[in-house]
Design an enzyme around this catalytic site. Structure first.
Site, PDB file in Angstrom:
ATOM      1  N   THR A  90       0.831  -1.203   0.000  1.00 40.40           N
ATOM      2  CA  THR A  90       0.000   0.000   0.000  1.00 40.40           C
ATOM      3  C   THR A  90       0.867   1.255   0.000  1.00 40.40           C
ATOM      4  OG1 THR A  90      -1.903  -1.060   1.068  1.00 40.40           O
ATOM      5  CG2 THR A  90      -1.701   1.316   1.319  1.00 40.40           C
TER       6      THR A  90
ATOM      7  N   ASN B 176      -5.594  -9.855  -7.704  1.00 34.76           N
ATOM      8  CA  ASN B 176      -5.706 -10.478  -6.393  1.00 34.76           C
ATOM      9  C   ASN B 176      -7.038 -11.187  -6.157  1.00 34.76           C
ATOM     10  OD1 ASN B 176      -6.522  -7.578  -6.403  1.00 34.76           O
ATOM     11  ND2 ASN B 176      -7.284  -8.060  -4.359  1.00 34.76           N
TER      12      ASN B 176
ATOM     13  N   GLN C  68       0.791 -10.106  -6.136  1.00 39.66           N
ATOM     14  CA  GLN C  68       0.331 -11.486  -6.247  1.00 39.66           C
ATOM     15  C   GLN C  68       1.165 -12.312  -7.237  1.00 39.66           C
ATOM     16  OE1 GLN C  68      -1.891 -12.965  -4.407  1.00 39.66           O
ATOM     17  NE2 GLN C  68      -2.822 -11.220  -3.369  1.00 39.66           N
TER      18      GLN C  68
ATOM     19  N   HIS D  56       4.317 -10.524   3.068  1.00 41.57           N
ATOM     20  CA  HIS D  56       3.399 -11.451   3.737  1.00 41.57           C
ATOM     21  C   HIS D  56       2.554 -12.277   2.769  1.00 41.57           C
ATOM     22  CE1 HIS D  56      -0.632  -9.382   3.448  1.00 41.57           C
ATOM     23  NE2 HIS D  56       0.145  -8.349   3.169  1.00 41.57           N
TER      24      HIS D  56
ATOM     25  N   THR E  95      13.817   4.570  10.557  1.00 44.66           N
ATOM     26  CA  THR E  95      14.740   3.483  10.860  1.00 44.66           C
ATOM     27  C   THR E  95      14.271   2.184  10.223  1.00 44.66           C
ATOM     28  OG1 THR E  95      15.306   4.507  12.977  1.00 44.66           O
ATOM     29  CG2 THR E  95      15.833   2.165  12.717  1.00 44.66           C
TER      30      THR E  95
ATOM     31  N   CYS F 128      -8.739  -6.288   2.028  1.00 48.39           N
ATOM     32  CA  CYS F 128      -8.760  -4.868   2.355  1.00 48.39           C
ATOM     33  C   CYS F 128     -10.169  -4.290   2.312  1.00 48.39           C
ATOM     34  CB  CYS F 128      -7.861  -4.091   1.396  1.00 48.39           C
ATOM     35  SG  CYS F 128      -6.146  -4.640   1.465  1.00 48.39           S
TER      36      CYS F 128
END
Length: 380
Positions: free
Chosen positions: A71, A150, A178, A200, A236, A324
């Site tokens: 995203t 997706n 995907q 993920h 970071t 989502c």
């Protein structure tokens, strides 16, 4: 039996990935921007992971920017290119079946005064190449098309799209979320300017992704602060998750061919088993131009919410489309774009598999769907 069949939404983190991450969390916790030895040790892990990810995607290390996920990467690419190149033109192109992290950005840019063309797709979810070619003008500064959808698994004809876009001065962004783990991704095999991926979806941790930017691309980077990622994305770096990301990508690439064979076998078993049980359904998407991990089916005898509830009661976990948009009552924009039919979208379910699934699990799903069908058949 419990069966998770929503792997297009997210995947479990692989044990090898957890082991790599745990070692970094426990032993190499330094800030990679610190100049002392503890920081330099963390920097080594960050640099090694960047090299590994760049190699796995056919990119240069200088082109890999770590983000919080797809995203953020999609937002950065689309807004960054649009704002940085507005002096060259005001026209943007995308498709009607993109992920909402793409579509909502284009809608916002449209409200800001940009001219956006949303390409149609056919019944298989493929964009219309002649429409893309006709839409390109001297004012076009960006084309954004996803690699693999997706919701239905359709693979867009990237070489053909690339050939059209490369004849213009427009920049080309690809959401490849995907595609990783299912297709060979070589960033420089295409004339792509920017690309988004997230860990993920292929056995890595949530909250880490990458934004691949071709060297020399004119783009604005919105996140200000420190000088991390060569001043392109302040903040970071999350070294343990980046290391996990690299390991997950390595495993996905190493086992891609074998996994694809397994997924196609599961997909075929699923469809044949439903047919053998005389369950009425129609396949949403393309049977040929698609990956093996997504199967989207239209069940005319039951609405999607009821189907999902009954499957959940049978400990089968699937979805109606993108995770989502879970919790909304809006019909899938992908299926509406493909078929022009909200009723079909409201009776369709997405099943998505991965290499961990077994034939026994597939047969359990089909058995439970068969029971649901007969229950509704008897009531009606």
């Amino acid at each position: 039996m419990e069966v998770y069949a929503d792997y297009a939404a997210t995947t479990p983190v692989k044990e090898e990935v957890i082991d790599k991450m745990t070692a970094v969390y426990q032993q190499h916790f330094g800030n990679p921007s610190s100049i002392h030895s503890v920081g330099r040790n963390a920097r080594k892990y960050l640099d090694d992971a960047r090299r590994q990810i760049a190699k796995g995607l056919g990119a240069k290390t200088s082109e890999v920017i770590f983000t919080s996920g797809a995203t953020e990467s999609n937002n950065t690419a689309i807004k960054g290119i649009a704002y940085a190149n507005k002096h060259r033109g005001n026209h943007l192109i995308t498709s009607k079946v993109e992920h909402h992290s793409v579509l909502h950005v284009f809608e916002q840019l449209e409200r800001e005064g940009f001219d956006v063309t949303y390409l149609d797709v056919d019944n298989e979810g493929l964009i219309k190449l002649d429409q893309l070619e006709a839409a390109m003008t001297e004012e076009t500064i960006l084309v954004s098309i996803m690699f693999v959808n997706n919701e239905v698994g359709t693979v867009q004809p990237m070489y053909d799209i690339d050939a059209i876009v490369s004849k213009s001065n427009a920049l080309f962004h690809v959401d490849a979320v995907q595609a990783v783990g299912h297709l060979e991704i070589d960033f420089h095999d295409f004339d792509i300017d920017t690309m988004s991926i997230t860990a993920h979806k292929f056995g890595g941790p949530k909250g880490i992704g990458a934004f691949i930017v071709k060297d020399g691309t004119t783009i604005n980077f919105p996140q200000l602060g420190g000088e991390q990622e060569k001043k392109r994305r302040a903040g970071t770096e999350n070294v343990p998750q980046i290391v996990g990301f690299a390991e997950a990508l390595k495993l996905a690439n190493e086992h891609r061919d074998a996994n694809n064979v397994h997924l196609m076998n599961l997909k075929n078993l699923f469809l044949v088993s439903l047919q053998e049980r005389s369950v009425p359904f129609e396949y949403n998407g393309s049977m040929t131009d698609s990956t093996g991990h997504v199967v989207n089916l239209y069940f005319p005898f039951i609405d999607v919410e009821t189907m999902l509830t009954l499957l959940d009661l049978s400990n089968i976990y699937v979805s109606s489309g993108s995770a989502c948009t879970a919790g909304t009552t809006t019909a899938s924009h992908v299926l509406v774009a493909m078929y022009g039919d909200e009723d079909r979208a409201n009776h369709s379910v997405r099943f998505s598999f991965n290499e961990q699934m077994t034939e026994q699990e597939i047969k359990y799903i089909t058995t439970e769907i068969h029971k649901i069908y007969h229950k509704f058949k008897e009531e009606n």
